[in-house]
Design an enzyme around this catalytic site. Structure first.
Site, PDB file in Angstrom:
ATOM      1  N   GLU A  35      -2.286  -9.326  -0.399  1.00 47.49           N
ATOM      2  CA  GLU A  35      -3.702  -9.410  -0.045  1.00 47.49           C
ATOM      3  C   GLU A  35      -4.587  -9.313  -1.285  1.00 47.49           C
ATOM      4  O   GLU A  35      -5.614  -9.997  -1.389  1.00 47.49           O
ATOM      5  CB  GLU A  35      -4.043  -8.317   0.967  1.00 47.49           C
ATOM      6  CG  GLU A  35      -3.422  -8.590   2.335  1.00 47.49           C
ATOM      7  CD  GLU A  35      -3.589  -7.442   3.313  1.00 47.49           C
ATOM      8  OE1 GLU A  35      -4.133  -7.674   4.413  1.00 47.49           O
ATOM      9  OE2 GLU A  35      -3.183  -6.305   2.982  1.00 47.49           O
ATOM     10  N   GLY A  70      -0.453  -5.154   1.003  1.00 47.93           N
ATOM     11  CA  GLY A  70      -1.696  -5.070   0.248  1.00 47.93           C
ATOM     12  C   GLY A  70      -1.620  -5.745  -1.105  1.00 47.93           C
ATOM     13  O   GLY A  70      -2.640  -6.174  -1.655  1.00 47.93           O
ATOM     14  N   ALA A 125       0.844  -1.191   0.000  1.00 47.86           N
ATOM     15  CA  ALA A 125       0.000   0.000   0.000  1.00 47.86           C
ATOM     16  C   ALA A 125       0.881   1.243   0.000  1.00 47.86           C
ATOM     17  O   ALA A 125       2.067   1.182   0.360  1.00 47.86           O
ATOM     18  CB  ALA A 125      -0.907  -0.002   1.225  1.00 47.86           C
ATOM     19  N   GLU A 171       3.641  -6.016   7.455  1.00 50.43           N
ATOM     20  CA  GLU A 171       2.998  -4.933   8.197  1.00 50.43           C
ATOM     21  C   GLU A 171       3.470  -4.783   9.636  1.00 50.43           C
ATOM     22  O   GLU A 171       3.567  -3.658  10.156  1.00 50.43           O
ATOM     23  CB  GLU A 171       1.464  -5.124   8.179  1.00 50.43           C
ATOM     24  CG  GLU A 171       0.797  -4.787   6.859  1.00 50.43           C
ATOM     25  CD  GLU A 171       0.768  -5.934   5.870  1.00 50.43           C
ATOM     26  OE1 GLU A 171       0.060  -5.839   4.865  1.00 50.43           O
ATOM     27  OE2 GLU A 171       1.473  -6.955   6.112  1.00 50.43           O
TER      28      GLU A 171
END
Length: 257
Positions: free
Chosen positions: A115, A112, A66, A135
């Site tokens: 994900e 992300g 992200a 993360e």
């Protein structure tokens, strides 16, 4: 529709969506998530599209995570909203899409990015791919489904280790873990994705939609997946695809779905 961060290319019944932020290693920002949502909505409504492939531009990254600078100063409420909206717009949305989605992982798939790949219905990877959920090294946890989908795909123990160590794994390790289905050289990745997509596109789209819903039901709380399968199995008998498929079988010809 014009997009700033993604590229679309359709060949026959297959749509390829390419995240195109190479100078940011295709990191997901708010605008990119919204553009991807719109592209997936449009594709799912287009009956000429039977399969969607999602990949990243360039040779370095599928999606390297992200865009941290967008949320580095968020408070608790803003963080929760960021996660919730991401689930609704993209990650849960893709998982439950009626059109099958293949993630072609062409390099780094981190945070992300992994994900996003896990939200697809299945994944293939290039030999140079590296995957992980880093993360916790930033003082946060995966917020786009990583803590839920990774254990489903590779088991609780391995998922716990990957999340807590923030380590990356290679494409071959990901294949051994069951995270990706195939590993090929990067120049062969999209060819394989398209080959698989073509095989899928020859089958009944209504049956595939029912299969996606039925498989996903097994991972939902307070849902009996067997009951969903029974219901969807029955519904298939009322479709024109069932009539065509069974008729073609009896007539010893290929079905025309």
């Amino acid at each position: 529709m014009k997009y700033n961060n993604i590229l679309l290319g359709q060949e026959g019944k297959i749509l390829t969506i390419t995240i195109n932020r190479p100078n940011k290693l295709n990191a997901l920002n708010k605008e990119t998530i919204e553009e991807l949502h719109k592209a997936f909505v449009t594709a799912d409504e287009d009956k000429s599209i039977r399969v969607i492939i999602i990949t990243g531009s360039g040779t370095k990254a599928f999606v390297a995570g992200a865009d941290i600078k967008e949320f580095a100063h968020f408070d608790e409420s803003q963080g929760a909203t960021l996660s919730k909206k991401g689930h609704e717009l993209l990650f849960d949305f893709i998982e439950n899409l009626s059109t099958p989605v293949i993630a072609a992982i062409n390099g780094f798939a981190l945070g992300g990015g992994l994900e996003l790949a896990m939200a697809a219905h299945f994944r293939i990877a290039s030999t140079n791919a590296k995957m992980g959920l880093p993360e916790v090294s930033l003082g946060v946890i995966p917020g786009y489904g990583g803590t839920q989908r990774l254990p489903q795909l590779i088991g609780k123990g391995r998922a716990m280790e990957l999340i807590m160590t923030a380590n990356m794994i290679t494409a071959e390790q990901a294949k051994d873990y069951g995270l990706v289905n195939h590993v090929v050289e990067q120049e062969e990745l999209l060819d394989l994705a398209e080959k698989l997509a073509k095989k899928i596109s020859h089958n009944s789209s209504t049956a595939i939609t029912a299969a996606i819903e039925s498989v996903n039901a097994n991972f939902k709380n307070n849902v009996d997946g067997f009951e969903v399968e029974i219901s969807n199995f029955g519904k298939c008998f009322g479709t024109s695809d069932f009539k065509e498929g069974t008729t073609a079988f009896l007539e010893k010809r290929r079905p025309n779905f």
